[in-house]
Design a protein around this motif. Structure first.
Motif, PDB file in Angstrom:
ATOM      1  N   PHE A  98       0.046   5.377  -5.187  1.00  0.00           N
ATOM      2  CA  PHE A  98      -1.025   6.063  -5.925  1.00  0.00           C
ATOM      3  C   PHE A  98      -0.810   5.886  -7.430  1.00  0.00           C
ATOM      4  CE2 PHE A  98      -1.737   8.563  -1.956  1.00  0.00           C
ATOM      5  CZ  PHE A  98      -3.102   8.337  -1.846  1.00  0.00           C
TER       6      PHE A  98
ATOM      7  N   LEU B  44      -2.106   2.564  -8.162  1.00  0.00           N
ATOM      8  CA  LEU B  44      -3.571   2.599  -8.151  1.00  0.00           C
ATOM      9  C   LEU B  44      -4.098   3.094  -9.493  1.00  0.00           C
ATOM     10  CD1 LEU B  44      -6.254   2.343  -6.586  1.00  0.00           C
ATOM     11  CD2 LEU B  44      -5.910   4.700  -5.800  1.00  0.00           C
ATOM     12  N   GLY B  45      -3.478   4.133 -10.041  1.00  0.00           N
ATOM     13  CA  GLY B  45      -3.893   4.641 -11.343  1.00  0.00           C
ATOM     14  C   GLY B  45      -3.772   3.585 -12.433  1.00  0.00           C
TER      15      GLY B  45
ATOM     16  N   ALA C 121      -9.358   6.875 -14.797  1.00  0.00           N
ATOM     17  CA  ALA C 121      -8.492   6.400 -13.711  1.00  0.00           C
ATOM     18  C   ALA C 121      -7.832   7.569 -13.000  1.00  0.00           C
ATOM     19  CB  ALA C 121      -7.428   5.453 -14.273  1.00  0.00           C
TER      20      ALA C 121
ATOM     21  N   THR D  38      -7.945   8.366  -9.058  1.00  0.00           N
ATOM     22  CA  THR D  38      -6.736   8.544  -8.250  1.00  0.00           C
ATOM     23  C   THR D  38      -6.761   9.882  -7.525  1.00  0.00           C
ATOM     24  OG1 THR D  38      -5.496   7.209  -9.851  1.00  0.00           O
ATOM     25  CG2 THR D  38      -4.213   8.535  -8.307  1.00  0.00           C
TER      26      THR D  38
ATOM     27  N   ALA E 171      -8.954   9.554  -4.567  1.00  0.00           N
ATOM     28  CA  ALA E 171      -8.280   8.842  -3.477  1.00  0.00           C
ATOM     29  C   ALA E 171      -7.302   9.762  -2.753  1.00  0.00           C
ATOM     30  CB  ALA E 171      -7.556   7.614  -4.026  1.00  0.00           C
TER      31      ALA E 171
ATOM     32  N   GLY F 177      -2.262  14.220  -8.452  1.00  0.00           N
ATOM     33  CA  GLY F 177      -2.937  12.948  -8.679  1.00  0.00           C
ATOM     34  C   GLY F 177      -3.119  12.643 -10.149  1.00  0.00           C
TER      35      GLY F 177
ATOM     36  N   THR G  23       0.369  11.815 -11.791  1.00  0.00           N
ATOM     37  CA  THR G  23       0.879  10.567 -11.222  1.00  0.00           C
ATOM     38  C   THR G  23       0.108   9.373 -11.754  1.00  0.00           C
ATOM     39  OG1 THR G  23       1.578  11.707  -9.215  1.00  0.00           O
ATOM     40  CG2 THR G  23       1.352   9.317  -9.087  1.00  0.00           C
ATOM     41  N   SER G  24      -1.214   9.490 -11.808  1.00  0.00           N
ATOM     42  CA  SER G  24      -2.036   8.411 -12.345  1.00  0.00           C
ATOM     43  C   SER G  24      -1.721   8.161 -13.819  1.00  0.00           C
ATOM     44  CB  SER G  24      -3.521   8.755 -12.179  1.00  0.00           C
ATOM     45  OG  SER G  24      -4.337   7.736 -12.739  1.00  0.00           O
TER      46      SER G  24
ATOM     47  N   SER H  19      -0.507   4.727 -15.503  1.00  0.00           N
ATOM     48  CA  SER H  19      -1.222   4.138 -16.642  1.00  0.00           C
ATOM     49  C   SER H  19      -0.281   3.914 -17.822  1.00  0.00           C
ATOM     50  CB  SER H  19      -2.375   5.051 -17.066  1.00  0.00           C
ATOM     51  OG  SER H  19      -3.310   5.203 -16.020  1.00  0.00           O
TER      52      SER H  19
END
Length: 289
Positions: free
Chosen positions: A43, A46-47, A69, A73, A76, A199, A202-203, A207
Motif C-alpha cells: 500500500f 501504491l501511494g 494519492a 490509497t 484501496a 492509509g 502510509t501513503s 510518496s
C-alpha cells in the motif's frame, strides 16, 4: 564526529522518518484490528505510484499529488476492508488465515503495479536542486523536507489520538474491543477511521520515499521487515513507540552500511529487534495507544 558517520546519521534520520510514518499505520491496524497486514508495504508502494502518475502524467504539483494519492490509497484500503477483512472477522477467521490473505493481497497489489506501470524505476518530475552544506554535511533538500513533513504529520496524529473523540474511541477499542462495544462506542466507525489514518500516513510515507529514492514496485516489500521490527520494538499498538523504534532502526541501518554493505540493511533491523526483545519481550514501550 567523523564526517562520514554524521552523514550516515543524517541519511538514517530521513529513512527513519519514512519508516516511522508507515510503522504508525501498521501499528494502528495491528493494535486496533489485530491484523498483521503483510500488504502494508505494498500500500505504501501504491501511494508512491499514485503520486508519480499525478505528478508526471497529469502535471499536478508534487504536494497536491501526495494528498490526492493518500486519498486513493485510503480508498484501496477501505475496499480491502469491505471485500476481505470484514468478512474474515464475521466468520471469526484465525490469525493465520489473516496473515496468508494479507500476503496474497501484497502479491496482488505488487503484480498489479508491475502490470500497469512496468518493473522499471520511476522518478517524480521535480527540479534538480543542489545539496545544502551544513558544517560540511551535504543534505539534499528533499531529505530535509521528508523529515519536516514527517514531524508535522506525527504532531497532527498525536493531536488526533489524544484530543479528539475518535482518537479516544480508537484507544478504547485497542485496550478492549468488547468493553468498548458495550460502552456504546461505534466500533465499525473506529475501524473505518483506523484504515483512513493508517492509509493516509502510509501513503505519505511512500510518496516521501519517492522523494529520496526511485519509485519501484518492490520498495514497500523491502521495507516490510523494518516496519514490523519498528512496530514490535516500539510495543505493538503504540504509535509513539513505533516512531522512536523507526528512527533507531533507520539510523542503525544506514550506519551499518560501510561495515556490512547495503544488502544487509534488512538484517540489521531484525538483529536489533531480537536483541531488544531478549531484554524487553514486550518492546521498548508499553503496547497501547
Amino acid at each position: 564526529m567523523n564526517l562520514q558517520f554524521a552523514q550516515l546519521i543524517v541519511n538514517g534520520i530521513a529513512v527513519g522518518s519514512i519508516i516511522a510514518l508507515a510503522a504508525v499505520g501498521l501499528t494502528l491496524t495491528l493494535g486496533i484490528l489485530r491484523l498483521s497486514n503483510f500488504a502494508h508495504g505494498d500500500f505504501l508502494t501504491l501511494g508512491a505510484y499514485l503520486t508519480f502518475v499525478l505528478n508526471t502524467v497529469f502535471k499536478i504539483n508534487i504536494w497536491l499529488s501526495m494528498v490526492i494519492a493518500a486519498v486513493g490509497t485510503v480508498a484501496a484500503m477501505l475496499l480491502s476492508e469491505k471485500l476481505l477483512w470484514s468478512r474474515m472477522r464475521s466468520i471469526r477467521a484465525t490469525s493465520t488465515t489473516f496473515i496468508i490473505i494479507s500476503i496474497g493481497l501484497a502479491l496482488f497489489i505488487r503484480n498489479g503495479i508491475i502490470f500497469i506501470w512496468g518493473g522499471s524505476n520511476k522518478n517524480y518530475d521535480l527540479p534538480i536542486s543542489s545539496a545544502i552544506d551544513i558544517a560540511g554535511l551535504k543534505i539534499p533538500p528533499n531529505q530535509l523536507l521528508v523529515f519536516v513533513l514527517a514531524m508535522v504529520v506525527i504532531f497532527v496524529l498525536h493531536y488526533v489520538l489524544q484530543n479528539t473523540k475518535i482518537g479516544k474511541a480508537m484507544r478504547a477499542v485497542a485496550d478492549d474491543l468488547d468493553l468498548a462495544r458495550v460502552s456504546g462506542i461505534n466500533v465499525d466507525q473506529v475501524i473505518l477511521w483506523t484504515w483512513t489514518i493508517a492509509g493516509s500516513v502510509t501513503s505519505l510515507g511512500g510518496s516521501m520515499y519517492g522523494l529520496i529514492t526511485a519509485v519501484r514496485p518492490n520498495m514497500g516489500w523491502f521495507l516490510i521487515l523494518p516496519l514490523f521490527a519498528s512496530v514490535i520494538l516500539g510495543g505493538i499498538g503504540n504509535p509513539y513507540g513505533a516512531i522512536a523504534a523507526a528512527f533507531i532502526i533507520g539510523i542503525a541501518q544506514e550506519v551499518s552500511t560501510p561495515l556490512l554493505g547495503s544488502q544487509y540493511k534488512q538484517g540489521v533491523a531484525l538483529f536489533i529487534m531480537i536483541l531488544v526483545l531478549l531484554v524487553r519481550p514486550k518492546g521498548l514501550f508499553k503496547g497501547t495507544i
